[in-house]
Design an enzyme around this catalytic site. Structure first.
Site, PDB file in Angstrom:
ATOM      1  N   SER A   1     -26.906   0.045   4.130  1.00 14.65           N
ATOM      2  CA  SER A   1     -27.214  -0.036   5.556  1.00 14.65           C
ATOM      3  C   SER A   1     -26.562  -1.254   6.215  1.00 14.65           C
ATOM      4  O   SER A   1     -25.352  -1.389   6.218  1.00 14.65           O
ATOM      5  CB  SER A   1     -28.737  -0.041   5.735  1.00 14.65           C
ATOM      6  OG  SER A   1     -29.094   0.101   7.073  1.00 14.65           O
TER       7      SER A   1
ATOM      8  N   ASP B   1     -25.035   0.234  12.819  1.00 21.88           N
ATOM      9  CA  ASP B   1     -24.967  -0.551  11.588  1.00 21.88           C
ATOM     10  C   ASP B   1     -24.135   0.217  10.572  1.00 21.88           C
ATOM     11  O   ASP B   1     -23.558   1.265  10.878  1.00 21.88           O
ATOM     12  CB  ASP B   1     -26.367  -0.871  11.060  1.00 21.88           C
ATOM     13  CG  ASP B   1     -27.143   0.361  10.634  1.00 21.88           C
ATOM     14  OD1 ASP B   1     -26.825   1.462  11.116  1.00 21.88           O
ATOM     15  OD2 ASP B   1     -28.074   0.235   9.816  1.00 21.88           O
TER      16      ASP B   1
ATOM     17  N   ASP C   1     -24.572   2.225   8.027  1.00 21.86           N
ATOM     18  CA  ASP C   1     -24.766   3.645   7.724  1.00 21.86           C
ATOM     19  C   ASP C   1     -25.193   4.439   8.942  1.00 21.86           C
ATOM     20  O   ASP C   1     -25.547   5.620   8.837  1.00 21.86           O
ATOM     21  CB  ASP C   1     -25.764   3.834   6.581  1.00 21.86           C
ATOM     22  CG  ASP C   1     -27.191   3.461   6.953  1.00 21.86           C
ATOM     23  OD1 ASP C   1     -27.372   2.660   7.897  1.00 21.86           O
ATOM     24  OD2 ASP C   1     -28.127   3.967   6.305  1.00 21.86           O
TER      25      ASP C   1
ATOM     26  N   ASP D   1     -27.796   4.478  10.920  1.00 19.06           N
ATOM     27  CA  ASP D   1     -29.140   4.980  11.182  1.00 19.06           C
ATOM     28  C   ASP D   1     -29.848   4.126  12.232  1.00 19.06           C
ATOM     29  O   ASP D   1     -31.003   4.373  12.555  1.00 19.06           O
ATOM     30  CB  ASP D   1     -29.977   5.073   9.894  1.00 19.06           C
ATOM     31  CG  ASP D   1     -30.256   3.732   9.240  1.00 19.06           C
ATOM     32  OD1 ASP D   1     -29.684   2.713   9.685  1.00 19.06           O
ATOM     33  OD2 ASP D   1     -31.043   3.705   8.273  1.00 19.06           O
TER      34      ASP D   1
END
Length: 454
Positions: free
Chosen positions: A108, A248, A250, A252
């Site tokens: 992440s 960010d 990833d 999400d």
């Protein structure tokens, strides 16, 4: 072995904590669990259960995706490697019913050297704690397990276009408003949204100014994206964009920047979207789900709009649990995880960007105007190190908290949180003025340091 899974899968330093050997064994254990839970008819079918594996742009993701694919296939699952995709793309693909297990390899917003592995069940939901514990037990007790051979071994294939087809179409259907004439600056954090993020916004009709979308395996989250929005703030103003969004690693989570370069955090984004959903009759129960870290200013603003707020522990998984348990539609975190349950089962940065754009386009107002009714209260956060973080129930500390709350009244609040990884306590105070917040926080921090000193 200590508990392997944290609040968002297994995460740590790649090739030290998160090794190829661990990924292989995790794959085997997850496949064994999945196979054991299949109905008898499916277990005896010639069609093997199927898993999908996505990853972000970290260089370590390549060897980890191969390792976990090997583990899954060696335990009898067919595997489709779908390449670099946002985490919510894996979650969305798991809603189709075609796959029995989803895997995302990402750390992440963490720095590049880290990586992680998280699983999604059918329906697109992260695994429950109890399921993660069962997978860990299988990993630790592999003796006596007989691996399949011959026709029992799974097949590994690749389809790097699947998310482009299905996931982007899903995002465009959710937006359902042409964005022509809207210039949007997008910071992709050199991460998983570097390709699909700008593509989705362009296909919706926006004029997209793209930055930090040249991943090289090593520059993910490097002074860019939602954890470092300074570049985006400058680019929005320089390019005369209507607003900007920052993902960010990833994708999400999503933060925004208004046309004047002011940061719009997750609280303001959630508040704006909640008001829009309420006006259209789609804010289930007229309730917004937030965590204890959301600013009190958001709660006060929601009350004036006739919207209730429900608080959960920190972590988007707890937000989702409350949404599902109570039938709410919207929730998230100050950090930019926003879950719109009408369209997603997890935080989705690209979806959030499209929802922001839709509301700006439909209203004819600027993002600054749409979020101006949420006034963030002054906040002070003090980290108190080298303390017994398990001693927060101390009578002395609870008495100090009660005195601080009495001092602040209805215009402030106090939150003490133990760090999950360090001997540290976080003291957060919100108040009507910065002076009051600073004073109350420092008094509490002094009490914690003295009372819980190691």
């Amino acid at each position: 072995m200590a508990r392997l899974f944290g609040t968002d899968g297994v995460r740590g330093l790649a090739n030290r904590d998160i090794t190829a050997d661990l990924a292989l064994k995790l794959g085997q254990a997850a496949a064994r669990y999945t196979l054991e839970k299949l109905p008898a008819k499916r277990r005896n079918s010639e069609q093997k259960p199927k898993a999908i594996i996505g990853r972000d742009t970290r260089v370590s993701g390549e060897f980890l995706s191969h390792a976990i694919a090997a583990g899954l296939a060696s335990a009898g699952m067919d595997v489709v490697r779908i390449g670099i995709v946002p985490t919510p793309a894996v979650a969305f693909l798991m809603t189709s019913g075609e796959y029995d297990l989803g895997v995302m390899i990402s750390a992440s917003h963490n720095p590049m050297p880290d990586n992680g592995i998280k699983f999604f069940a059918k329906g697109g939901f992260k695994l429950e704690d109890a399921v993660e514990d069962e997978i860990q037990a299988l990993l630790e007790n592999a003796e006596g397990w007989e691996a399949p051979t011959g026709e029992g071994v799974g097949e590994i294939t690749s389809d790097h276009a699947i998310a482009d087809r299905a996931y982007v179409n899903h995002l465009l259907e959710a937006c359902d408003t042409p964005l022509k004439g809207l210039r949007i600056a997008v910071d992709c954090a050199n991460g998983a949204a570097s390709f699909l993020g700008p593509e989705a916004l362009r296909e919706a009709g926006a004029d997209v100014v793209v930055m930090n979308a040249s991943p090289d395996g090593r520059n993910i989250n490097d002074d860019c994206g939602s954890t470092h929005p300074e570049q985006l703030q400058a680019v929005v103003v320089a390019s005369k964009a209507a607003f900007g969004v920052a993902f960010d690693g990833d994708a999400d989570r999503c933060l925004a920047v208004d046309h004047e370069g002011n940061l719009i955090d997750g609280d303001k984004i959630m508040g704006m979207l909640a008001v829009g959903l309420k006006k259209s009759g789609r804010l289930n129960n007229d309730t917004l789900v937030v965590t204890v870290m959301s600013n009190l200013g958001l709660k006060l603003a929601m009350e004036k709009q006739g919207i209730k707020t429900v608080q959960t522990a920190v972590g988007d998984r707890y937000v989702l649990e409350e949404i599902l348990a109570s039938g709410h539609a919207l929730g998230g975190e100050q950090s930019g995880h926003v879950i719109n349950a009408h369209y997603a089962t997890t935080g989705d940065g690209i979806l959030t960007a499209l929802m922001i754009a839709r509301d700006v386009k439909r209203s004819g107002k600027t993002l600054a105007e749409l979020t101006s009714f949420i006034q963030r209260l002054p906040q002070t956060l003090i980290n108190v190190p080298n303390v017994d973080k398990n001693g927060l129930e101390s009578e002395v500390i609870q008495d100090a908290v009660a005195k601080a709350e009495a001092f602040l009244g209805d215009t402030g609040r106090v939150l003490l949180r133990a760090s999950g990884t360090e001997p540290l306590v976080r003291v957060m105070v919100e108040a009507a003025t910065q002076t009051e917040a600073d004073a109350a926080a420092q008094r509490l921090a002094d009490v914690v340091a003295k009372e819980l000193a190691l």
